[in-house]
Design a protein around this motif. Sequence first.
Motif, PDB file in Angstrom:
ATOM      1  N   ALA A   1     -39.388  43.711 -30.530  1.00  6.91           N
ATOM      2  CA  ALA A   1     -38.368  44.086 -31.510  1.00  6.91           C
ATOM      3  C   ALA A   1     -37.535  42.891 -31.956  1.00  6.91           C
ATOM      4  CB  ALA A   1     -37.466  45.165 -30.918  1.00  6.91           C
ATOM      5  N   ARG A   2     -37.420  41.857 -31.111  1.00 10.13           N
ATOM      6  CA  ARG A   2     -36.642  40.661 -31.441  1.00 10.13           C
ATOM      7  C   ARG A   2     -37.498  39.590 -32.110  1.00 10.13           C
ATOM      8  NH1 ARG A   2     -31.607  40.566 -28.664  1.00 10.13           N
ATOM      9  NH2 ARG A   2     -31.391  42.394 -27.304  1.00 10.13           N
ATOM     10  N   GLY A   3     -38.715  39.948 -32.472  1.00  8.81           N
ATOM     11  CA  GLY A   3     -39.573  39.031 -33.198  1.00  8.81           C
ATOM     12  C   GLY A   3     -40.374  38.085 -32.331  1.00  8.81           C
ATOM     13  N   VAL A   4     -40.432  38.340 -31.022  1.00 12.25           N
ATOM     14  CA  VAL A   4     -41.212  37.500 -30.111  1.00 12.25           C
ATOM     15  C   VAL A   4     -42.345  38.350 -29.557  1.00 12.25           C
ATOM     16  CG1 VAL A   4     -41.176  36.033 -28.072  1.00 12.25           C
ATOM     17  CG2 VAL A   4     -39.132  36.196 -29.518  1.00 12.25           C
ATOM     18  N   ASP A   5     -43.539  38.139 -30.068  1.00 12.34           N
ATOM     19  CA  ASP A   5     -44.675  38.972 -29.671  1.00 12.34           C
ATOM     20  C   ASP A   5     -45.302  38.434 -28.389  1.00 12.34           C
ATOM     21  OD1 ASP A   5     -46.798  40.683 -29.524  1.00 12.34           O
ATOM     22  OD2 ASP A   5     -47.499  40.355 -31.573  1.00 12.34           O
ATOM     23  N   PRO A   6     -45.458  39.276 -27.366  1.00  9.13           N
ATOM     24  CA  PRO A   6     -46.092  38.803 -26.120  1.00  9.13           C
ATOM     25  C   PRO A   6     -47.587  38.529 -26.266  1.00  9.13           C
ATOM     26  CG  PRO A   6     -44.831  40.839 -25.771  1.00  9.13           C
ATOM     27  CD  PRO A   6     -44.979  40.656 -27.243  1.00  9.13           C
ATOM     28  N   ALA A   7     -48.219  39.088 -27.289  1.00  7.28           N
ATOM     29  CA  ALA A   7     -49.668  38.985 -27.415  1.00  7.28           C
ATOM     30  C   ALA A   7     -50.102  37.530 -27.539  1.00  7.28           C
ATOM     31  CB  ALA A   7     -50.144  39.788 -28.621  1.00  7.28           C
ATOM     32  N   GLY A   8     -51.133  37.161 -26.759  1.00  2.00           N
ATOM     33  CA  GLY A   8     -51.698  35.824 -26.829  1.00  2.00           C
ATOM     34  C   GLY A   8     -50.897  34.757 -26.121  1.00  2.00           C
TER      35      GLY A   8
ATOM     36  N   ILE B   1     -59.872  35.815 -12.330  1.00  2.00           N
ATOM     37  CA  ILE B   1     -60.258  34.423 -12.113  1.00  2.00           C
ATOM     38  C   ILE B   1     -60.524  33.766 -13.462  1.00  2.00           C
ATOM     39  CG2 ILE B   1     -61.847  32.884 -10.905  1.00  2.00           C
ATOM     40  CD1 ILE B   1     -60.165  34.753  -9.123  1.00  2.00           C
ATOM     41  N   GLY B   2     -60.103  32.505 -13.580  1.00  2.00           N
ATOM     42  CA  GLY B   2     -60.412  31.769 -14.801  1.00  2.00           C
ATOM     43  C   GLY B   2     -59.239  30.953 -15.308  1.00  2.00           C
ATOM     44  N   ASN B   3     -59.436  30.347 -16.506  1.00  5.85           N
ATOM     45  CA  ASN B   3     -58.431  29.498 -17.145  1.00  5.85           C
ATOM     46  C   ASN B   3     -57.945  30.164 -18.419  1.00  5.85           C
ATOM     47  OD1 ASN B   3     -59.125  27.586 -15.164  1.00  5.85           O
ATOM     48  ND2 ASN B   3     -60.710  26.702 -16.504  1.00  5.85           N
ATOM     49  N   VAL B   4     -56.633  30.160 -18.634  1.00  6.49           N
ATOM     50  CA  VAL B   4     -56.054  30.695 -19.870  1.00  6.49           C
ATOM     51  C   VAL B   4     -55.009  29.720 -20.389  1.00  6.49           C
ATOM     52  CG1 VAL B   4     -56.450  33.132 -19.321  1.00  6.49           C
ATOM     53  CG2 VAL B   4     -54.330  32.027 -18.592  1.00  6.49           C
ATOM     54  N   THR B   5     -54.851  29.702 -21.723  1.00  3.28           N
ATOM     55  CA  THR B   5     -53.891  28.805 -22.370  1.00  3.28           C
ATOM     56  C   THR B   5     -53.060  29.607 -23.356  1.00  3.28           C
ATOM     57  OG1 THR B   5     -55.415  26.943 -22.159  1.00  3.28           O
ATOM     58  CG2 THR B   5     -53.613  26.717 -23.754  1.00  3.28           C
ATOM     59  N   GLY B   6     -51.773  29.332 -23.428  1.00  2.00           N
ATOM     60  CA  GLY B   6     -50.913  30.019 -24.391  1.00  2.00           C
ATOM     61  C   GLY B   6     -49.491  29.508 -24.320  1.00  2.00           C
ATOM     62  N   GLU B   7     -48.721  29.854 -25.339  1.00  2.00           N
ATOM     63  CA  GLU B   7     -47.308  29.496 -25.352  1.00  2.00           C
ATOM     64  C   GLU B   7     -46.542  30.362 -24.350  1.00  2.00           C
ATOM     65  OE1 GLU B   7     -46.481  28.184 -29.933  1.00  2.00           O
ATOM     66  OE2 GLU B   7     -46.667  30.319 -29.516  1.00  2.00           O
ATOM     67  N   LEU B   8     -45.443  29.832 -23.847  1.00  2.00           N
ATOM     68  CA  LEU B   8     -44.662  30.527 -22.826  1.00  2.00           C
ATOM     69  C   LEU B   8     -43.583  31.381 -23.458  1.00  2.00           C
ATOM     70  CD1 LEU B   8     -44.198  30.755 -19.707  1.00  2.00           C
ATOM     71  CD2 LEU B   8     -42.446  28.984 -19.984  1.00  2.00           C
ATOM     72  N   VAL B   9     -43.403  32.604 -22.915  1.00  2.00           N
ATOM     73  CA  VAL B   9     -42.369  33.539 -23.363  1.00  2.00           C
ATOM     74  C   VAL B   9     -41.682  34.110 -22.123  1.00  2.00           C
ATOM     75  CG1 VAL B   9     -41.964  35.791 -24.444  1.00  2.00           C
ATOM     76  CG2 VAL B   9     -43.463  34.133 -25.554  1.00  2.00           C
ATOM     77  N   TYR B  10     -40.342  34.199 -22.186  1.00  2.00           N
ATOM     78  CA  TYR B  10     -39.581  34.791 -21.079  1.00  2.00           C
ATOM     79  C   TYR B  10     -39.479  36.297 -21.301  1.00  2.00           C
ATOM     80  CZ  TYR B  10     -35.424  35.976 -18.267  1.00  2.00           C
ATOM     81  OH  TYR B  10     -34.545  36.555 -17.391  1.00  2.00           O
TER      82      TYR B  10
ATOM     83  N   LEU C   1     -43.354  34.643 -18.564  1.00  2.00           N
ATOM     84  CA  LEU C   1     -42.583  34.262 -17.381  1.00  2.00           C
ATOM     85  C   LEU C   1     -41.691  35.438 -17.012  1.00  2.00           C
ATOM     86  CD1 LEU C   1     -41.656  32.066 -15.358  1.00  2.00           C
ATOM     87  CD2 LEU C   1     -39.899  31.422 -17.042  1.00  2.00           C
ATOM     88  N   VAL C   2     -41.908  36.047 -15.843  1.00  2.00           N
ATOM     89  CA  VAL C   2     -41.156  37.242 -15.441  1.00  2.00           C
ATOM     90  C   VAL C   2     -40.533  37.027 -14.070  1.00  2.00           C
ATOM     91  CG1 VAL C   2     -42.643  38.760 -16.810  1.00  2.00           C
ATOM     92  CG2 VAL C   2     -43.149  38.383 -14.392  1.00  2.00           C
TER      93      VAL C   2
ATOM     94  N   PRO D   1     -40.884  31.411 -28.327  1.00  2.00           N
ATOM     95  CA  PRO D   1     -41.885  30.747 -27.478  1.00  2.00           C
ATOM     96  C   PRO D   1     -41.533  29.293 -27.179  1.00  2.00           C
ATOM     97  CG  PRO D   1     -42.673  30.906 -29.730  1.00  2.00           C
ATOM     98  CD  PRO D   1     -41.378  31.645 -29.688  1.00  2.00           C
ATOM     99  N   GLY D   2     -42.198  28.801 -26.142  1.00  2.00           N
ATOM    100  CA  GLY D   2     -42.013  27.424 -25.740  1.00  2.00           C
ATOM    101  C   GLY D   2     -43.317  26.670 -25.835  1.00  2.00           C
ATOM    102  N   PRO D   3     -43.396  25.536 -25.168  1.00  2.00           N
ATOM    103  CA  PRO D   3     -44.619  24.728 -25.229  1.00  2.00           C
ATOM    104  C   PRO D   3     -45.798  25.449 -24.572  1.00  2.00           C
ATOM    105  CG  PRO D   3     -43.109  23.864 -23.580  1.00  2.00           C
ATOM    106  CD  PRO D   3     -42.362  24.919 -24.329  1.00  2.00           C
ATOM    107  N   GLY D   4     -46.986  24.955 -24.871  1.00  2.00           N
ATOM    108  CA  GLY D   4     -48.187  25.557 -24.321  1.00  2.00           C
ATOM    109  C   GLY D   4     -48.388  25.229 -22.854  1.00  2.00           C
ATOM    110  N   LEU D   5     -49.036  26.146 -22.147  1.00  2.00           N
ATOM    111  CA  LEU D   5     -49.366  25.973 -20.735  1.00  2.00           C
ATOM    112  C   LEU D   5     -50.816  26.376 -20.504  1.00  2.00           C
ATOM    113  CD1 LEU D   5     -46.204  27.525 -19.019  1.00  2.00           C
ATOM    114  CD2 LEU D   5     -46.864  25.107 -18.953  1.00  2.00           C
ATOM    115  N   ARG D   6     -51.410  25.752 -19.499  1.00  2.00           N
ATOM    116  CA  ARG D   6     -52.756  26.136 -19.082  1.00  2.00           C
ATOM    117  C   ARG D   6     -52.703  26.550 -17.615  1.00  2.00           C
ATOM    118  NH1 ARG D   6     -57.176  23.580 -16.581  1.00  2.00           N
ATOM    119  NH2 ARG D   6     -59.233  24.320 -17.275  1.00  2.00           N
ATOM    120  N   LEU D   7     -53.075  27.813 -17.334  1.00  4.35           N
ATOM    121  CA  LEU D   7     -53.072  28.357 -15.979  1.00  4.35           C
ATOM    122  C   LEU D   7     -54.516  28.517 -15.507  1.00  4.35           C
ATOM    123  CD1 LEU D   7     -51.703  29.720 -13.502  1.00  4.35           C
ATOM    124  CD2 LEU D   7     -51.801  31.877 -14.789  1.00  4.35           C
ATOM    125  N   ALA D   8     -54.823  27.962 -14.345  1.00  2.88           N
ATOM    126  CA  ALA D   8     -56.159  28.092 -13.758  1.00  2.88           C
ATOM    127  C   ALA D   8     -56.028  28.781 -12.394  1.00  2.88           C
ATOM    128  CB  ALA D   8     -56.815  26.730 -13.598  1.00  2.88           C
TER     129      ALA D   8
END
Length: 829
Positions: free
Chosen positions: A258-265, A235-244, A269-270, A390-397
């Motif tokens: 390995a392709r230079g796109v770190d999932p951390a933080g 439960i809660g709100n999180v904000t971060g850039e989007l990665v596929y 999108l899966v 990465p893409g634009p930022g999103l906020r998920l609540a």
Amino acid sequence: MERLWGLLQRAQQLSPRSSQTVYQRVEGPQKGHLEEEEEDGEETLAHFCPMELKGPEPLGSRPRQPNLIPWAAAGRRAAPYLVLTALLIFTGAFLLGYVAFRGSCQTCGDSVLVVSEDVNYEPDLDFHRGTLYWSDLQAMFLQFLGEGRLEDTIRQTSLRERVAGSAGMAALTQDIRAALSRQKLDHVWTDTHYVGLQFPDPAHPNTLHWVDEAGKVGEQLPLEDPDVYCPYSAIGNVTGELVYAHYGRPEDLQDLRARGVDPAGRLLLVRVGVISFAQKVTNAQDFGAQGVLIYPEPADFSQDPHKPSLSSQQAVYGHVHLGTGDPYTPGFPSFNQTQFPPVASSGLPSIPAQPITADIASRLLRKLKGPVAPQEWQGSLLGSPYHLGPGPGLRLAVNNHRTSTPINNIFGCIEGRSEPDHYVVIGAQRDAWGPGAAKSAVGTAILLELVRTFSSMVSNGFRPRRSLLFISWDGGDFGSVGSTEWLEGYLSVLHLKAVVYVSLDNAVLGDDKFHAKTSPLLTSLIESVLKQVDSPNHSGQTLYEQVVFTNPSWDAEVIRPLPMDSSAYSFTAFVGVPAVEFSFVEDDQAYPFLHTKEDTYENLHKVLQGRLPAVAQAVAQLAGQLLIRLSHDRLLPLDFGRYGDVVLRHIGNLNEFSGDLKARGLTLQWVYSARGDYIRAAEKLRQEIYSSEERDERLTRMYNVRIMRPAPHLQFQLLLFLAFPHSKNSTPQPFDLKKWVEFYFLSQYVSPADSPFRHIFMGRGDHTLGALLDHLRLLRSNSSGTPGATSSAVFQESRFRRQLALLTWTLQGAANALSGDVWNIDNNF
């Protein structure tokens, strides 16, 4: 004495035939004298008695015995030969009759089972024979199994609301219990559990917003259906850039890094599929992601224009607890008023997750920049290639709330006649988040039809050797909550009494292929039953013939591992009971409507193009014939030797790391030795059992004790047998407990509360072979040089040694249990 010796020699010389002279006491006036009696050598010992020697008498004073009549003497000599001839004639006639009887069953092949050797039935109606054999039971079962009832029940069940804890579910529970009570069952009852379930908060729905570079919350993205959610999300709100991140598997996330796109933080999108929602979220959490959005990719489903497809405005429901049962009472049954410590399952995620539709996913994918995704990651939502971000930022609540909810499991039982305390269990999930036609309506319909069919068989003379237990589970859509809570509540009983579990969940998701998700112990039995059931869509072929037509290696085509989201999983990985779940599926395409509001009877019927009744009946035939075999065979048809092949295959995967370990001064020799001990012990025991006399009760007991777990209550039962082997009040029964082979693979060296899935091949945790392999792969990765890599992403020698010890001694314990006596065991590696 000299004159007596001379007298004896002269008597031998005068004798015209082979004889003996017997000296016996003479009664009457001749008392004290010796009298000679000539008899055939075969009878002399019978007339021998103590002698009293006196002075010698004149030879002439001895009275002569009258000569025997010639024909009488000849008859006496011929009598033994006449008896021997009669015995030979009787033996020959018996063998001839036995061979003739066995020959009458040759048309049945290897599947012939004399299922009622111990008891003669008194059947009525159409079955007026004194004994029911396999062919009788098979014909009786098929006669009473009705096709029309299945289709009607599927349709009616899918129209009813049956979310766990709802008023609709309470009404359905009463109706199903009443239906069971009308059948010829020995017991019908309900178990209620009070569990913690998570639901959306109508007053505070979950939301998704764009966030600009300054961190300001912008436009809201509509989630389209606020009822669709991920139970047990954080439960809660999180904000971060989007990665596929493709399917969110560990290898997908490693590829991203390995392709230079770190999932951390970031928010990931899966796609739906391949692994469970819970595994996707856990993997994202392990790689440091902030949250997860899960969408259905149209490219993953059938593109056949003649078959229905999932609407782009539909999201897919799924819980994210990496485990089963009530996550707020891990390891304990959730009965009413039970006090539990304030603890939560380690499988609960610490990051939020939310399902979204394909339409929303398309809008998000268009915003992604960065590297182009690999070809196998591409989909059909865009007219251009997918990018990784990465893409634009999103906020998920996420604002879901937890509620204590009563759930009800319904039970019906047919008691066994010889081993009523051994249960063959079959169950189906009853609840559904949406219409749930494929998810639970099919399984519920098949379960009710099997109850009605076996009840009719009981009325017509059938009585199983072991008890049949039919169960309708509640809370399945939240992670097999109902079945797991029952296992936790009766763990000590079920360890001993549950023989096999058969799951009817997800039974019909298509009709192109047949899969059996199962334990290796059941593989041979499944093969046998497949040869008895007709294919629902290939006329003139059995299911076995349909399978081998496309792949001669039938088990490679059919057998699959048990997934965690199956109710059968907990039976094997938690309790150590072999289990199976049957599924008909589409060819290389997933059923698109599972866990959605479009999982209706009409859509399922369209996907199968009118063959739903035939496919459902094929599942019912498979399950029913499996139940007959499991409940009626004298020895359980479980092939414990199959695990030898499994052990070879799994541990063979370790070979590729031998060189890496040797360079560090480490070795896998211990686990190789334990593997060899298990394979030899299993093969030796199998040969001994198959070469023994099946009807020898004591021998059967001895072998079965060697393949049962050494629990104190079983030792006590064995002591009772040794003390009272022939109780006049009960018939001795064999300890037919091959099922304990599965139990041996539950690690004894980890806590069930901390690691409930203790099975070293199918479980989860550091004690499993899978965890050891994952750890060894770190030897060849560059994780140690990756900034921000956690300790779990680096090879650790101390952890490796502990994992190796847990695996080795669990496997060695299984070998020791099969080996038998301690003097036959060598634990020196």
